[in-house]
Write an enzyme that holds these catalytic residues in place. Structure first.
Site, PDB file in Angstrom:
ATOM      1  N   LYS A  13       0.840  -1.211   0.000  1.00 57.54           N
ATOM      2  CA  LYS A  13       0.000   0.000   0.000  1.00 57.54           C
ATOM      3  C   LYS A  13       0.872   1.258   0.000  1.00 57.54           C
ATOM      4  O   LYS A  13       0.603   2.209  -0.714  1.00 57.54           O
ATOM      5  CB  LYS A  13      -0.935   0.018   1.221  1.00 57.54           C
ATOM      6  CG  LYS A  13      -1.896  -1.147   1.295  1.00 57.54           C
ATOM      7  CD  LYS A  13      -2.925  -0.974   2.413  1.00 57.54           C
ATOM      8  CE  LYS A  13      -2.328  -0.972   3.803  1.00 57.54           C
ATOM      9  NZ  LYS A  13      -1.709  -2.248   4.214  1.00 57.54           N
ATOM     10  N   ARG A  88      -9.443   1.085   8.812  1.00 55.57           N
ATOM     11  CA  ARG A  88      -9.014  -0.274   9.140  1.00 55.57           C
ATOM     12  C   ARG A  88     -10.090  -1.047   9.889  1.00 55.57           C
ATOM     13  O   ARG A  88      -9.883  -2.208  10.228  1.00 55.57           O
ATOM     14  CB  ARG A  88      -7.770  -0.205  10.007  1.00 55.57           C
ATOM     15  CG  ARG A  88      -6.469  -0.516   9.258  1.00 55.57           C
ATOM     16  CD  ARG A  88      -5.375  -0.450  10.271  1.00 55.57           C
ATOM     17  NE  ARG A  88      -4.171  -1.119   9.963  1.00 55.57           N
ATOM     18  CZ  ARG A  88      -3.105  -0.537   9.410  1.00 55.57           C
ATOM     19  NH1 ARG A  88      -3.147   0.688   9.011  1.00 55.57           N
ATOM     20  NH2 ARG A  88      -1.992  -1.220   9.253  1.00 55.57           N
ATOM     21  N   ARG A 127      11.810  -5.728   4.915  1.00 50.49           N
ATOM     22  CA  ARG A 127      11.495  -4.344   4.528  1.00 50.49           C
ATOM     23  C   ARG A 127      12.410  -3.362   5.265  1.00 50.49           C
ATOM     24  O   ARG A 127      12.666  -3.494   6.456  1.00 50.49           O
ATOM     25  CB  ARG A 127      10.038  -4.044   4.880  1.00 50.49           C
ATOM     26  CG  ARG A 127       9.653  -2.595   4.627  1.00 50.49           C
ATOM     27  CD  ARG A 127       8.175  -2.413   4.534  1.00 50.49           C
ATOM     28  NE  ARG A 127       7.467  -2.620   5.796  1.00 50.49           N
ATOM     29  CZ  ARG A 127       6.146  -2.512   5.912  1.00 50.49           C
ATOM     30  NH1 ARG A 127       5.410  -2.229   4.863  1.00 50.49           N
ATOM     31  NH2 ARG A 127       5.572  -2.718   7.077  1.00 50.49           N
ATOM     32  N   ARG A 160      11.245  -1.019  10.669  1.00 51.04           N
ATOM     33  CA  ARG A 160      10.165  -0.708  11.597  1.00 51.04           C
ATOM     34  C   ARG A 160      10.179  -1.683  12.772  1.00 51.04           C
ATOM     35  O   ARG A 160      10.411  -2.872  12.579  1.00 51.04           O
ATOM     36  CB  ARG A 160       8.810  -0.805  10.872  1.00 51.04           C
ATOM     37  CG  ARG A 160       8.482   0.426  10.089  1.00 51.04           C
ATOM     38  CD  ARG A 160       7.278   0.249   9.235  1.00 51.04           C
ATOM     39  NE  ARG A 160       6.119  -0.344   9.894  1.00 51.04           N
ATOM     40  CZ  ARG A 160       4.906  -0.380   9.368  1.00 51.04           C
ATOM     41  NH1 ARG A 160       4.693   0.161   8.182  1.00 51.04           N
ATOM     42  NH2 ARG A 160       3.905  -0.947  10.005  1.00 51.04           N
ATOM     43  N   ARG A 171      -0.284  -8.598  13.664  1.00 49.47           N
ATOM     44  CA  ARG A 171      -0.868  -7.647  12.702  1.00 49.47           C
ATOM     45  C   ARG A 171      -1.743  -8.370  11.675  1.00 49.47           C
ATOM     46  O   ARG A 171      -2.773  -7.856  11.252  1.00 49.47           O
ATOM     47  CB  ARG A 171       0.242  -6.837  12.023  1.00 49.47           C
ATOM     48  CG  ARG A 171       0.838  -5.797  12.974  1.00 49.47           C
ATOM     49  CD  ARG A 171       2.192  -5.305  12.523  1.00 49.47           C
ATOM     50  NE  ARG A 171       2.167  -4.633  11.250  1.00 49.47           N
ATOM     51  CZ  ARG A 171       3.218  -4.570  10.421  1.00 49.47           C
ATOM     52  NH1 ARG A 171       4.360  -5.148  10.751  1.00 49.47           N
ATOM     53  NH2 ARG A 171       3.115  -3.929   9.302  1.00 49.47           N
TER      54      ARG A 171
HETATM   55  P1  AMP Z   1       0.856   0.694   8.926  1.00 52.58           P
HETATM   56  O1  AMP Z   1       2.067   1.548   8.721  1.00 52.58           O
HETATM   57  O2  AMP Z   1      -0.311   1.117   8.107  1.00 52.58           O
HETATM   58  O3  AMP Z   1       1.155  -0.778   8.806  1.00 52.58           O
HETATM   59  O4  AMP Z   1       0.412   0.924  10.452  1.00 52.58           O
HETATM   60  C1  AMP Z   1       1.262   0.600  11.518  1.00 52.58           C
HETATM   61  C2  AMP Z   1       0.488   0.544  12.812  1.00 52.58           C
HETATM   62  O5  AMP Z   1      -0.116   1.822  13.080  1.00 52.58           O
HETATM   63  C3  AMP Z   1      -0.672  -0.443  12.844  1.00 52.58           C
HETATM   64  O6  AMP Z   1      -0.235  -1.768  13.140  1.00 52.58           O
HETATM   65  C4  AMP Z   1      -1.541   0.155  13.942  1.00 52.58           C
HETATM   66  O7  AMP Z   1      -0.999  -0.097  15.226  1.00 52.58           O
HETATM   67  C5  AMP Z   1      -1.400   1.650  13.678  1.00 52.58           C
HETATM   68  N1  AMP Z   1      -2.411   2.142  12.713  1.00 52.58           N
HETATM   69  C6  AMP Z   1      -2.201   2.645  11.465  1.00 52.58           C
HETATM   70  N2  AMP Z   1      -3.348   2.995  10.879  1.00 52.58           N
HETATM   71  C7  AMP Z   1      -4.329   2.699  11.759  1.00 52.58           C
HETATM   72  C8  AMP Z   1      -5.746   2.806  11.739  1.00 52.58           C
HETATM   73  N3  AMP Z   1      -6.400   3.283  10.671  1.00 52.58           N
HETATM   74  N4  AMP Z   1      -6.431   2.403  12.838  1.00 52.58           N
HETATM   75  C9  AMP Z   1      -5.802   1.944  13.921  1.00 52.58           C
HETATM   76  N5  AMP Z   1      -4.473   1.785  14.010  1.00 52.58           N
HETATM   77  C10 AMP Z   1      -3.729   2.163  12.948  1.00 52.58           C
END
Ligand code: AMP
Length: 213
Positions: A13, A88, A127, A160, A171
């Site tokens: 994404k 999400r 990554r 990360r 996740r």
């Molecule tokens: P990502 O970079 O999109 O994989 O997001 C990393 C982490 O941020 C996720 O595992 C959640 O802990 C938090 N996070 C990101 N976007 C959301 C969202 N829309 N709702 C809740 N938690 C989020």
């Protein structure tokens, strides 16, 4: 144009969002990036989000909906935006609908990046991300020319904290339970498009462009 990118962790994404952002000249809004920035800055949002992000769980819906509402009201979003990592949950999707309806805006496309979950762990543990420009690398399939250094801006690359195998599994569980139902939600709205996310990033980008033409 308003685009939502859906898909499991590691489906690309972020990579595709940045490519689309350049091509369409609209911002890519990554809620994960916003949260990581807030955690790094130790802001009140960061303090609230830290525990959730580090353990791979979702930050509560009310915090996320408030965050997105504020972000998409900014000037750079007036011609549209790309959402990466939001919504999400169904509650977030409903919250987004309300916000957009108030501004008479509609979502044009929800692009669902489909990929076998089994191939994602390998992708995620390999990554690496540029601390300067955010470019995303993969040590196996898209390594930088110089180890640990970004090809584009020469800043250092980092991994990360939540890209560790145990957290990745959590996740995925969270994705299955809370995010996957959005596929049906947006399919019912008639705006969901499926794009295969395995293979070369440029090929995937071509396919994405085809479906939004
Ligand atoms: P990502 O970079 O999109 O994989 O997001 C990393 C982490 O941020 C996720 O595992 C959640 O802990 C938090 N996070 C990101 N976007 C959301 C969202 N829309 N709702 C809740 N938690 C989020």
């Amino acid at each position: 144009m308003v685009i939502i990118l859906l898909g499991p962790p590691g489906s690309g994404k972020g990579t595709q969002g940045l490519l689309l952002s350049k091509a369409k000249s609209i911002p890519e809004i990554s809620t994960g990036d916003i949260l990581r920035g807030a955690i790094k800055a130790k802001s009140p949002l960061g303090e609230k989000a830290n525990e959730f992000v580090t353990s791979g769980r979702l930050v509560p819906d009310d915090i996320m909906i408030g965050l997105i509402e504020e972000r998409i009201q900014q000037d750079d979003c007036k011609n549209g935006f790309i959402l990466d990592g939001f919504p999400r949950t169904i509650t977030q999707a409903e919250g987004l609908e309300k916000i957009l309806n108030n501004g008479n805006i509609k979502v044009d496309f929800v692009l669902n990046l489909t990929i076998e979950l089994s191939s994602l762990i390998k992708r995620l543990v390999n990554r690496r991300i540029c601390s300067g420009c955010g470019k995303i690398y993969n040590l196996l399939t898209m390594p930088p020319e110089k180890e640990g250094i970004c090809d584009s801006c020469e800043a250092s690359l980092y991994q990360r904290k939540d890209d560790k195998e145990e957290t990745i599994r959590e996740r995925f569980n969270v994705y299955k339970r809370q995010t996957e139902p959005l596929i049906q939600f947006y399919s019912n709205h008639g705006i969901l498009k499926e794009v295969s996310a395995s293979g070369d990033k440029d090929e995937i980008f071509k396919q994405l462009n085809k479906v939004i033409e």
